[in-house]
Design an enzyme around this catalytic site. Structure first.
Site, PDB file in Angstrom:
ATOM      1  N   GLN A   1      -4.254  -1.114   9.730  1.00  0.00           N
ATOM      2  CA  GLN A   1      -4.352  -2.443   9.135  1.00  0.00           C
ATOM      3  C   GLN A   1      -4.907  -3.448  10.151  1.00  0.00           C
ATOM      4  OE1 GLN A   1      -3.815  -3.012   5.931  1.00  0.00           O
ATOM      5  NE2 GLN A   1      -3.936  -5.226   5.882  1.00  0.00           N
TER       6      GLN A   1
ATOM      7  N   ASP B   1     -10.923   3.508   4.697  1.00  0.00           N
ATOM      8  CA  ASP B   1     -11.291   2.089   4.654  1.00  0.00           C
ATOM      9  C   ASP B   1     -12.809   1.911   4.650  1.00  0.00           C
ATOM     10  OD1 ASP B   1      -9.364   0.058   4.455  1.00  0.00           O
ATOM     11  OD2 ASP B   1      -8.604   0.474   6.480  1.00  0.00           O
TER      12      ASP B   1
ATOM     13  N   LYS C   1       0.841  -1.211   0.000  1.00  0.00           N
ATOM     14  CA  LYS C   1       0.000   0.000   0.000  1.00  0.00           C
ATOM     15  C   LYS C   1       0.872   1.255   0.000  1.00  0.00           C
ATOM     16  CE  LYS C   1      -3.957  -2.228   2.180  1.00  0.00           C
ATOM     17  NZ  LYS C   1      -4.922  -2.311   3.297  1.00  0.00           N
TER      18      LYS C   1
END
Ligand code: L34
Length: 293
Positions: A97, A120, A53
């Site tokens: 994450q 997200d 990412k």
């Protein structure tokens, strides 16, 4: 029928080249989209995803703040860290994450992220908006799945989609997105899960099967209608001594046999994974543009 392989890497590349141009345009206005990345602990798969990412950000000209926190980080320390990023004008999107270490409450953490920086799409405010069909950050994997279908020419409107899996990250949101009365949606959606006695009964009726169960071979050829489109969201590491890393990646679908029956199928790796990362970039750029007004 032998399936056409949906090349997620290629679709991701083509979206990223569009995004590269957008970043260049924003830069002319003095705006550099920034992603704040937080990884707690040393889960090997998470390290590989997060590194990918960060690299993707840099590749398209974005800024990323890369933070690796030890597994011993307390919930309070993590909350303080998020608060700092909530206030930092250089950060347009925050990525924590998952999974987090067991001593940290995931819901408390996701709720602490400013919904305007929740790229997200996991904050309850964004989940609620998405379910109600309002504009919101869409979670990256589900959004990537929809983009893969749309850009591969799959007709979603009126299709029967069967989703296997009901996680908050994939199953629930992808089902919700596809049932909206909207573009790239308007499907009839069925959700199967571990409480479904005969998943094959449902998947055999599906025009599109989306599998996010987290277990290899959850969907086999006998469970698929001839000509169906199969999207495999699973990423499982299975031990393989012939590989240098000691493992290989497989999805949740019995790929070799299912591809002989499906009309289109996504591989693992190289299917949904690269799309997840791309939609994270997309949301962060959107956030930068919105903040700039
Ligand atoms: N907060 N946590 C948060 N957001 C997310 O969107 C994720 N997810 C899932 C796990 N935790 C998260 C991801 O990023 C899964 N995930 C993810 C991202 C990328 C890839 C797979 C899962 C990916 O790039 N997969 C490659 C192979 C990677 C490899 O070689 O290990 C592929 O081609 O499928």
């Amino acid at each position: 029928m032998t399936a056409r392989i949906i090349d997620g890497k290629q679709v991701a590349e083509s979206i990223r080249s569009e995004l590269t141009k957008e970043v260049a345009e924003l830069k002319k206005k003095g705006i550099i989209p920034g992603l704040g990345v937080i990884l707690v602990g040393e889960n090997p798969a998470s390290i590989s995803y997060v590194t990918a990412k960060e690299k993707a950000c840099h590749d398209i000209g974005m800024f990323s703040s890369d933070n690796r926190l030890p597994a011993t980080t307390t919930q309070k320390e993590l909350l303080d860290f998020i608060e700092k990023m909530n206030k930092d004008p250089k950060i347009n999107g925050i990525l924590v994450q998952l999974p987090l270490p067991k001593h940290i409450n995931e819901k408390d953490i996701l709720t602490a992220i400013n919904p305007d920086k929740d790229v997200d799409g996991f904050h309850p405010v964004n989940v609620g908006k998405m379910v109600m069909g309002e504009k919101a950050y869409l979670p990256c994997t589900p959004h990537g799945v929809v983009q893969l279908l749309a850009r591969s020419g799959v007709k979603i409107d009126g299709a029967h989609v069967v989703v296997v899996g009901r996680s908050n990250i994939v199953g629930k949101p992808v089902a919700n997105m596809l049932l909206q009365k909207a573009k790239n949606a308007n499907a009839t959606v069925t959700i199967c899960h571990t409480g479904t006695p005969d998943i094959g009964y449902f998947t055999r009726q599906a025009d599109i099967v989306i599998v996010a169960a987290g277990r290899p071979n959850t969907v086999t050829a006998d469970m698929i209608k001839e000509g169906a489109v199969v999207i495999d969201v699973g990423v499982n590491r299975v031990p393989d001594s012939t590989k240098k890393a000691g493992f290989r990646l497989v999805g949740d679908v019995d790929y070799d046999n299912v591809k002989e029956k499906a009309s289109m199928i996504t591989p693992v790796p190289g299917g949904v994974g690269p799309m997840t990362i791309t939609m994270l970039l997309f949301n962060t750029i959107e956030s930068a543009r919105t903040t700039a007004g």
